[in-house]
Motif scaffolding. Structure first.
Motif, PDB file in Angstrom:
ATOM      1  N   ARG A  25      -5.611  19.188  13.087  1.00  8.39           N
ATOM      2  CA  ARG A  25      -4.942  17.896  13.245  1.00  8.39           C
ATOM      3  C   ARG A  25      -3.792  18.021  14.240  1.00  8.39           C
ATOM      4  N   MET A  26      -3.254  16.881  14.643  1.00  3.07           N
ATOM      5  CA  MET A  26      -2.137  16.869  15.573  1.00  3.07           C
ATOM      6  C   MET A  26      -0.799  16.863  14.845  1.00  3.07           C
ATOM      7  N   TYR A  27      -0.821  17.053  13.543  1.00  2.00           N
ATOM      8  CA  TYR A  27       0.389  17.039  12.746  1.00  2.00           C
ATOM      9  C   TYR A  27       0.257  18.088  11.643  1.00  2.00           C
ATOM     10  N   SER A  28       1.376  18.433  11.054  1.00  2.00           N
ATOM     11  CA  SER A  28       1.380  19.378   9.940  1.00  2.00           C
ATOM     12  C   SER A  28       1.471  18.625   8.625  1.00  2.00           C
ATOM     13  N   ARG A  29       0.921  19.246   7.581  1.00  2.00           N
ATOM     14  CA  ARG A  29       1.014  18.681   6.241  1.00  2.00           C
ATOM     15  C   ARG A  29       1.679  19.716   5.342  1.00  2.00           C
ATOM     16  N   ILE A  30       2.400  19.242   4.332  1.00  2.00           N
ATOM     17  CA  ILE A  30       3.093  20.148   3.431  1.00  2.00           C
ATOM     18  C   ILE A  30       2.705  19.843   1.990  1.00  2.00           C
ATOM     19  N   GLY A  31       2.583  20.885   1.211  1.00  2.00           N
ATOM     20  CA  GLY A  31       2.366  20.774  -0.221  1.00  2.00           C
ATOM     21  C   GLY A  31       3.407  21.626  -0.914  1.00  2.00           C
ATOM     22  N   ILE A  32       3.945  21.133  -2.005  1.00  2.00           N
ATOM     23  CA  ILE A  32       5.012  21.836  -2.719  1.00  2.00           C
ATOM     24  C   ILE A  32       4.581  22.037  -4.160  1.00  2.00           C
ATOM     25  N   SER A  33       4.749  23.250  -4.646  1.00  2.00           N
ATOM     26  CA  SER A  33       4.358  23.581  -6.008  1.00  2.00           C
ATOM     27  C   SER A  33       5.527  24.255  -6.724  1.00  2.00           C
ATOM     28  N   VAL A  34       5.842  23.730  -7.901  1.00  2.00           N
ATOM     29  CA  VAL A  34       6.890  24.320  -8.732  1.00  2.00           C
ATOM     30  C   VAL A  34       6.338  24.439 -10.144  1.00  2.00           C
ATOM     31  N   SER A  35       6.293  25.644 -10.654  1.00  4.72           N
ATOM     32  CA  SER A  35       5.710  25.913 -11.960  1.00  4.72           C
ATOM     33  C   SER A  35       6.614  25.423 -13.086  1.00  4.72           C
ATOM     34  N   LYS A  36       6.018  25.185 -14.233  1.00  6.81           N
ATOM     35  CA  LYS A  36       6.787  24.816 -15.414  1.00  6.81           C
ATOM     36  C   LYS A  36       7.699  25.941 -15.877  1.00  6.81           C
ATOM     37  N   LYS A  37       7.404  27.159 -15.447  1.00  7.01           N
ATOM     38  CA  LYS A  37       8.247  28.297 -15.802  1.00  7.01           C
ATOM     39  C   LYS A  37       9.623  28.210 -15.159  1.00  7.01           C
ATOM     40  N   VAL A  38       9.737  27.426 -14.077  1.00  7.06           N
ATOM     41  CA  VAL A  38      11.012  27.305 -13.375  1.00  7.06           C
ATOM     42  C   VAL A  38      12.011  26.490 -14.185  1.00  7.06           C
ATOM     43  N   GLY A  39      11.552  25.480 -14.892  1.00  3.69           N
ATOM     44  CA  GLY A  39      12.467  24.658 -15.677  1.00  3.69           C
ATOM     45  C   GLY A  39      11.805  23.373 -16.107  1.00  3.69           C
ATOM     46  N   ASN A  40      12.623  22.484 -16.676  1.00  2.00           N
ATOM     47  CA  ASN A  40      12.078  21.203 -17.110  1.00  2.00           C
ATOM     48  C   ASN A  40      11.806  20.303 -15.905  1.00  2.00           C
ATOM     49  N   SER A  41      11.323  19.100 -16.148  1.00  3.97           N
ATOM     50  CA  SER A  41      10.888  18.232 -15.053  1.00  3.97           C
ATOM     51  C   SER A  41      12.036  17.844 -14.127  1.00  3.97           C
ATOM     52  N   VAL A  42      13.231  17.722 -14.655  1.00  2.00           N
ATOM     53  CA  VAL A  42      14.386  17.365 -13.824  1.00  2.00           C
ATOM     54  C   VAL A  42      14.672  18.495 -12.831  1.00  2.00           C
ATOM     55  N   VAL A  43      14.676  19.720 -13.311  1.00  2.00           N
ATOM     56  CA  VAL A  43      14.936  20.884 -12.466  1.00  2.00           C
ATOM     57  C   VAL A  43      13.831  21.036 -11.426  1.00  2.00           C
ATOM     58  N   ARG A  44      12.579  20.915 -11.854  1.00  2.00           N
ATOM     59  CA  ARG A  44      11.451  21.068 -10.935  1.00  2.00           C
ATOM     60  C   ARG A  44      11.478  19.999  -9.850  1.00  2.00           C
ATOM     61  N   HIS A  45      11.733  18.773 -10.232  1.00  2.00           N
ATOM     62  CA  HIS A  45      11.735  17.688  -9.251  1.00  2.00           C
ATOM     63  C   HIS A  45      12.892  17.843  -8.262  1.00  2.00           C
ATOM     64  N   ARG A  46      14.028  18.348  -8.709  1.00  2.00           N
ATOM     65  CA  ARG A  46      15.143  18.587  -7.794  1.00  2.00           C
ATOM     66  C   ARG A  46      14.748  19.617  -6.733  1.00  2.00           C
ATOM     67  N   ILE A  47      14.084  20.680  -7.143  1.00  2.00           N
ATOM     68  CA  ILE A  47      13.652  21.702  -6.189  1.00  2.00           C
ATOM     69  C   ILE A  47      12.651  21.112  -5.198  1.00  2.00           C
ATOM     70  N   VAL A  48      11.724  20.289  -5.684  1.00  2.00           N
ATOM     71  CA  VAL A  48      10.758  19.632  -4.800  1.00  2.00           C
ATOM     72  C   VAL A  48      11.482  18.765  -3.780  1.00  2.00           C
ATOM     73  N   ARG A  49      12.471  18.005  -4.222  1.00  2.00           N
ATOM     74  CA  ARG A  49      13.224  17.149  -3.301  1.00  2.00           C
ATOM     75  C   ARG A  49      13.964  17.966  -2.253  1.00  2.00           C
ATOM     76  N   LEU A  50      14.548  19.096  -2.661  1.00  2.00           N
ATOM     77  CA  LEU A  50      15.278  19.937  -1.716  1.00  2.00           C
ATOM     78  C   LEU A  50      14.339  20.533  -0.664  1.00  2.00           C
ATOM     79  N   ILE A  51      13.169  20.984  -1.093  1.00  2.00           N
ATOM     80  CA  ILE A  51      12.202  21.554  -0.142  1.00  2.00           C
ATOM     81  C   ILE A  51      11.682  20.475   0.793  1.00  2.00           C
TER      82      ILE A  51
END
Length: 132
Positions: A58-84
């Motif tokens: 493709r002419m563009y890049s795509r990104i996928g982000i994965s954060v395991s449940k081992k990292v923390g609860n949904s609030v913590v995981r979603h914050r990391i996803v937003r930062l990335i």
């Protein structure tokens, strides 16, 4: 269906996605797309993140982000996803186009601020030689 019209529709869709990528972020959507990148096995890691890349046609890049449940609860995981995601958005002009990128957050990323995550993200991009 005539092949000529199908080709025109594909080109039109590519152009629309390219315009979208200029404004937003194109992401990997389903497990099949993630699996293709994982199976390519080109990965590098640092203390906070693991990055897998796969060249796409493709002419563009795509990104996928994965954060395991081992990292923390949904609030913590979603914050990391937003930062990335924000790290990618702010620096996508520096990143070469034509790659599928999967970023996996490690447990040590929990509680880190934006500057640390952005630095880790750019470090991995430089190690993969996808920064222009």
């Amino acid at each position: 269906m005539d092949v000529r019209f199908f080709h025109v529709d594909v080109q039109r869709a590519e152009k629309l996605l390219l315009l979208k990528s200029m404004n937003g972020i194109n992401s990997l959507k389903n497990s099949r797309e993630f699996s293709q990148v994982y199976n390519h096995r080109k990965s590098l890691a640092n203390k906070y993140l693991v990055m897998y890349i796969l060249p796409n046609d493709r002419m563009y890049s795509r990104i996928g982000i994965s954060v395991s449940k081992k990292v923390g609860n949904s609030v913590v995981r979603h914050r990391i996803v937003r930062l990335i995601r924000e790290s990618y958005r702010l620096n996508k002009e520096l990143i070469s186009s034509g790659y599928d990128i999967v970023v996996v957050a490690r447990n040590t990323a929990k509680g880190k601020n934006f500057q640390v995550i952005e630095s880790a993200f750019l470090h991995l991009c430089r190690k993969h030689n996808i920064v222009e």
